[in-house]
Design a protein around this motif. Structure first.
Motif, PDB file in Angstrom:
ATOM      1  N   LEU A  31      43.318 -24.219  88.308  1.00  0.00           N
ATOM      2  CA  LEU A  31      43.782 -24.944  89.986  1.00  0.00           C
ATOM      3  C   LEU A  31      45.599 -25.037  89.303  1.00  0.00           C
ATOM      4  O   LEU A  31      46.035 -24.437  90.677  1.00  0.00           O
ATOM      5  N   ILE A  32      45.666 -25.922  88.385  1.00  0.00           N
ATOM      6  CA  ILE A  32      47.336 -26.107  87.815  1.00  0.00           C
ATOM      7  C   ILE A  32      47.440 -24.276  87.246  1.00  0.00           C
ATOM      8  O   ILE A  32      48.757 -24.164  87.138  1.00  0.00           O
ATOM      9  N   ASP A  33      46.849 -24.082  86.194  1.00  0.00           N
ATOM     10  CA  ASP A  33      47.621 -23.497  85.455  1.00  0.00           C
ATOM     11  C   ASP A  33      46.879 -21.808  85.570  1.00  0.00           C
ATOM     12  O   ASP A  33      45.223 -21.619  85.545  1.00  0.00           O
ATOM     13  N   PRO A  34      47.445 -21.392  85.256  1.00  0.00           N
ATOM     14  CA  PRO A  34      46.647 -19.493  85.605  1.00  0.00           C
ATOM     15  C   PRO A  34      46.450 -18.977  84.766  1.00  0.00           C
ATOM     16  O   PRO A  34      46.157 -17.798  84.789  1.00  0.00           O
ATOM     17  N   LEU A  35      46.951 -19.431  83.586  1.00  0.00           N
ATOM     18  CA  LEU A  35      46.100 -18.613  82.041  1.00  0.00           C
ATOM     19  C   LEU A  35      45.156 -19.531  81.652  1.00  0.00           C
ATOM     20  O   LEU A  35      45.105 -20.856  81.160  1.00  0.00           O
TER      21      LEU A  35
ATOM     22  N   ALA B 195      56.565 -20.147  82.012  1.00  0.00           N
ATOM     23  CA  ALA B 195      56.098 -19.654  83.433  1.00  0.00           C
ATOM     24  C   ALA B 195      55.816 -18.339  82.681  1.00  0.00           C
ATOM     25  O   ALA B 195      56.091 -18.135  81.894  1.00  0.00           O
ATOM     26  N   PRO B 196      54.301 -18.466  83.241  1.00  0.00           N
ATOM     27  CA  PRO B 196      53.513 -18.621  84.382  1.00  0.00           C
ATOM     28  C   PRO B 196      52.534 -20.126  83.857  1.00  0.00           C
ATOM     29  O   PRO B 196      52.141 -19.955  84.464  1.00  0.00           O
ATOM     30  N   ALA B 197      52.858 -20.652  82.808  1.00  0.00           N
ATOM     31  CA  ALA B 197      51.994 -21.631  82.451  1.00  0.00           C
ATOM     32  C   ALA B 197      52.189 -22.657  83.428  1.00  0.00           C
ATOM     33  O   ALA B 197      52.761 -22.010  83.774  1.00  0.00           O
ATOM     34  N   GLY B 198      51.049 -23.523  83.670  1.00  0.00           N
ATOM     35  CA  GLY B 198      51.885 -24.330  84.216  1.00  0.00           C
ATOM     36  C   GLY B 198      50.518 -25.642  83.284  1.00  0.00           C
ATOM     37  O   GLY B 198      49.934 -25.448  82.753  1.00  0.00           O
ATOM     38  N   SER B 199      51.394 -26.926  84.076  1.00  0.00           N
ATOM     39  CA  SER B 199      50.649 -28.049  83.052  1.00  0.00           C
ATOM     40  C   SER B 199      51.210 -29.356  84.315  1.00  0.00           C
ATOM     41  O   SER B 199      52.048 -29.820  84.631  1.00  0.00           O
TER      42      SER B 199
ATOM     43  N   ASP C  39      27.698 -28.012 106.955  1.00  0.00           N
ATOM     44  CA  ASP C  39      26.763 -27.849 105.776  1.00  0.00           C
ATOM     45  C   ASP C  39      26.160 -28.702 104.616  1.00  0.00           C
ATOM     46  O   ASP C  39      25.487 -29.218 104.434  1.00  0.00           O
ATOM     47  N   ALA C  40      27.013 -29.110 104.172  1.00  0.00           N
ATOM     48  CA  ALA C  40      27.336 -30.556 103.213  1.00  0.00           C
ATOM     49  C   ALA C  40      26.006 -31.291 103.916  1.00  0.00           C
ATOM     50  O   ALA C  40      25.896 -31.567 103.201  1.00  0.00           O
ATOM     51  N   ARG C  41      26.444 -31.736 105.081  1.00  0.00           N
ATOM     52  CA  ARG C  41      25.100 -33.107 105.709  1.00  0.00           C
ATOM     53  C   ARG C  41      24.130 -32.928 105.368  1.00  0.00           C
ATOM     54  O   ARG C  41      23.384 -33.608 105.111  1.00  0.00           O
ATOM     55  N   ALA C  42      23.733 -31.558 106.292  1.00  0.00           N
ATOM     56  CA  ALA C  42      22.873 -30.987 105.767  1.00  0.00           C
ATOM     57  C   ALA C  42      22.340 -31.202 104.830  1.00  0.00           C
ATOM     58  O   ALA C  42      21.062 -31.906 104.821  1.00  0.00           O
ATOM     59  N   ARG C  43      22.907 -31.387 103.712  1.00  0.00           N
ATOM     60  CA  ARG C  43      22.606 -30.764 102.336  1.00  0.00           C
ATOM     61  C   ARG C  43      22.235 -32.728 101.834  1.00  0.00           C
ATOM     62  O   ARG C  43      21.944 -32.278 100.943  1.00  0.00           O
ATOM     63  N   GLY C  44      22.866 -33.473 102.121  1.00  0.00           N
ATOM     64  CA  GLY C  44      22.990 -35.061 101.970  1.00  0.00           C
ATOM     65  C   GLY C  44      24.175 -35.489 101.342  1.00  0.00           C
ATOM     66  O   GLY C  44      24.406 -37.028 100.254  1.00  0.00           O
ATOM     67  N   ILE C  45      25.463 -34.621 101.309  1.00  0.00           N
ATOM     68  CA  ILE C  45      26.257 -34.683 100.512  1.00  0.00           C
ATOM     69  C   ILE C  45      27.352 -35.798 101.918  1.00  0.00           C
ATOM     70  O   ILE C  45      27.342 -35.976 102.761  1.00  0.00           O
ATOM     71  N   THR C  46      27.682 -36.230 101.354  1.00  0.00           N
ATOM     72  CA  THR C  46      28.347 -37.506 101.573  1.00  0.00           C
ATOM     73  C   THR C  46      29.861 -38.006 101.394  1.00  0.00           C
ATOM     74  O   THR C  46      30.743 -38.268 102.019  1.00  0.00           O
ATOM     75  N   HIS C  47      30.326 -37.199 100.227  1.00  0.00           N
ATOM     76  CA  HIS C  47      31.833 -37.176  99.766  1.00  0.00           C
ATOM     77  C   HIS C  47      31.701 -35.960  98.572  1.00  0.00           C
ATOM     78  O   HIS C  47      31.101 -35.309  98.378  1.00  0.00           O
ATOM     79  N   THR C  48      33.519 -35.063  99.005  1.00  0.00           N
ATOM     80  CA  THR C  48      33.672 -34.346  97.867  1.00  0.00           C
ATOM     81  C   THR C  48      35.040 -34.345  97.547  1.00  0.00           C
ATOM     82  O   THR C  48      35.915 -35.600  97.681  1.00  0.00           O
ATOM     83  N   THR C  49      35.425 -33.597  96.571  1.00  0.00           N
ATOM     84  CA  THR C  49      37.013 -33.892  96.605  1.00  0.00           C
ATOM     85  C   THR C  49      38.085 -32.764  96.779  1.00  0.00           C
ATOM     86  O   THR C  49      37.884 -31.812  97.798  1.00  0.00           O
ATOM     87  N   PHE C  50      38.931 -32.936  96.871  1.00  0.00           N
ATOM     88  CA  PHE C  50      39.842 -31.782  97.549  1.00  0.00           C
ATOM     89  C   PHE C  50      40.115 -30.292  96.701  1.00  0.00           C
ATOM     90  O   PHE C  50      40.218 -29.584  97.018  1.00  0.00           O
ATOM     91  N   ARG C  51      39.733 -30.114  95.505  1.00  0.00           N
ATOM     92  CA  ARG C  51      39.717 -29.808  94.905  1.00  0.00           C
ATOM     93  C   ARG C  51      38.171 -28.541  94.876  1.00  0.00           C
ATOM     94  O   ARG C  51      38.120 -27.593  95.375  1.00  0.00           O
ATOM     95  N   HIS C  52      37.830 -29.279  95.910  1.00  0.00           N
ATOM     96  CA  HIS C  52      36.258 -28.602  96.269  1.00  0.00           C
ATOM     97  C   HIS C  52      36.684 -27.977  97.426  1.00  0.00           C
ATOM     98  O   HIS C  52      35.951 -26.300  97.270  1.00  0.00           O
ATOM     99  N   ILE C  53      37.135 -28.429  98.719  1.00  0.00           N
ATOM    100  CA  ILE C  53      37.475 -27.699  99.299  1.00  0.00           C
ATOM    101  C   ILE C  53      38.295 -26.568  99.305  1.00  0.00           C
ATOM    102  O   ILE C  53      38.096 -25.786 100.523  1.00  0.00           O
TER     103      ILE C  53
END
Length: 362
Positions: free
Chosen positions: A42-46, A76-80, A313-327
Motif C-alpha cells: 500500500l505504501i512501498d511497491p517493493l 525510490a521506488p521504495a516507500g516508507s 453487501d457488507a451490511r448484509a453480512r453483518g459488518i459494521t466497520h471497515t478501514t480505508f485500506r480495505h475500501i
C-alpha cells in the motif's frame, strides 16, 4: 531515562508503541522504538522489508543500528512511513533490519542495550499473531513477529512481551488467544489515543487503527485487508496483556526455527517449511499482478456509487466497520489513491467517519 520498545511486526506496532509509552511511562522518559521498515504494498511497491541501504539521511546509533530521523528519505521506488512518523513522534525510531536473519536482529539488540542501558525493554505485538503456532489457517504475516521473538529470547536481558488488542490483526481469534494471555497491564482509553490521534489520520495500519477505535468505544465487526478478514471490536480490543516470553517461544514454531538464521532468505525458507508460505512471496506475486493493472481513476460519483454497493453487501453480512485500506482495495483503487479516497469519503459523508475507521452505517 531511556526505554527500549521493540515493535514486533513493524508498521502499526511502532505507532502503538508510542501510545503504550505515553500510557505506561509518561513524559519523563524517552523511548527508542526499534521497528521494521515494512509498510506492505500500500505504501512501498517493493516486496519485503527495507534495510538501511534503502534510505538516505539515516543516522548511526551503533555499528549495526541506524535511526530514522524526519529528514531521512526512502530511495525510490521504495516507500516508507518511518520518516513522517519520526517527524510526529517525540521518540527515536531505530531501524530493525532483518536482512541478516535473527542473528542480525540479536546483534542489533545487544548493541542497543550496551549503548542505551535502557530502564526497560518491551516487545510489543498488536493483535497477538506473535503467539501463533504456525499452522493456523488464518495466519497471514508471521515472519516479522517470529524474527523479533527469536532475537529477543537470545539476549541476556529481561524483556517483557506485551500483546495489545488481542485478535485485532485478524490472524488469531480472541478465543484462541485468551488462555495464552497473562497479567493485564493496561486498557487504552480515549485519552491515550489522543497521543497518536493525528498519526492515525494518515498511517495505514489497520490493527492499530482498530486498537484506537476500540479504545474510543467502537464495537461491532470490522472487515480488513485485501482478503476481507472479519475482526470483532469488543471490550477486549483496547487491552494490553503480558505474556511469558519463554512460553511464546515454545509455542511459536517459526520463531524457534529462525533462531539460527543469518539471512532473510533463510528465514523465508523456514516460513515456507513450517507455515506453508512466505508472506514475502505473497507480496512478490501481488506486486507483479499490480504492475499489470491499468491505472485506476478516482471519479467521485463512480466511487460513491461503488461504495454504496460495497456497503450494502457488507451490511448484509453483518459488518459494521471497515478501514480505508480495505475500501481502497475493495474498490480496485491503488495504494497511492488511499488518501484521496479518504478525503472524499469524509467530506461527502462525515457522519460515517468513526475515527480512524469507517462506519458502514445502518
Amino acid at each position: 531515562m531511556t526505554r527500549l520498545i521493540v515493535a514486533a511486526g513493524g508498521g502499526g506496532d511502532a505507532v502503538a508503541a508510542a501510545m503504550l509509552h505515553a500510557a505506561l511511562y509518561g513524559d519523563e522518559d524517552q523511548a527508542v522504538i526499534l521497528t521494521y521498515a515494512w509498510d506492505r504494498l500500500l505504501i512501498d511497491p517493493l516486496p519485503g522489508p527495507r534495510g538501511a541501504d534503502s534510505f538516505t539521511g539515516l543516522e548511526p546509533v551503533t555499528q549495526s543500528v541506524w535511526s530514522v530521523p524526519a529528514e531521512a528519505q526512502p530511495i525510490a521506488p521504495a516507500g516508507s512511513t518511518l520518516p513522517r512518523l519520526a517527524a510526529e513522534l517525540p521518540h527515536t525510531l531505530a531501524l530493525l533490519d532483518p536482512r541478516h536473519g535473527a542473528e542480525g536482529i540479536t546483534r542489533q539488540l545487544e548493541e542497543l542495550m550496551s549503548h542505551l542501558a535502557p530502564a526497560s525493554i518491551d516487545l510489543l505485538d498488536v493483535g497477538g499473531d506473535i503467539l501463533a503456532q504456525g499452522d493456523e489457517p488464518t495466519l497471514k504475516s508471521p515472519l516479522a513477529d517470529a524474527l523479533s521473538l527469536a532475537a529477543c529470547c537470545q539476549v541476556n536481558a529481561p524483556i517483557r512481551l506485551l500483546v495489545a488488542g488481542p485478535g485485532l490483526d485478524g490472524e488469531i481469534s480472541p478465543d484462541d488467544l485468551r488462555p495464552l494471555l497473562g497479567t493485564s497491564v493496561h486498557t487504552f482509553t480515549t485519552e491515550d489515543v489522543e497521543t497518536i490521534g493525528s498519526i492515525l489520520e494518515w498511517h495505514p495500519s489497520e490493527a492499530t487503527a482498530m486498537l484506537a477505535a476500540t479504545a474510543r468505544g467502537a464495537r461491532g465487526i470490522c472487515e480488513v485487508r485485501d482478503a476481507g478478514l472479519l475482526v470483532p471490536l469488543t471490550d477486549e480490543g483496547p487491552t494490553v496483556h503480558e505474556v511469558d516470553l519463554d512460553d511464546a517461544v515454545s509455542r511459536n514454531s517459526l520463531a524457534r526455527a529462525v533462531i539460527t538464521t543469518a539471512t532473510l532468505d533463510e528465514a523465508e525458507a523456514c516460513s515456507r517449511e513450517i507455515c506453508g508460505f512466505s508472506e514475502i512471496d505473497y507480496e512478490r506475486n501481488k506486486a507483479a499482478w499490480l504492475k499489470d493493472q491499468p491505472p485506476a481513476t478516482l471519479a467521485p460519483e463512480d466511487v460513491l456509487s461503488q461504495l454504496d454497493r460495497f456497503q450494502a453487501d457488507a451490511r448484509a453480512r453483518g459488518i459494521t466497520h471497515t478501514t480505508f485500506r480495505h475500501i481502497t482495495e475493495a474498490l480496485n483503487l491503488n495504494g497511492s489513491q488511499r488518501d484521496e479516497l479518504r478525503r472524499l469519503l469524509i467530506h461527502s459523508r462525515p457522519d460515517q467517519y468513526d475515527a480512524p475507521l469507517w462506519n458502514i452505517g445502518a
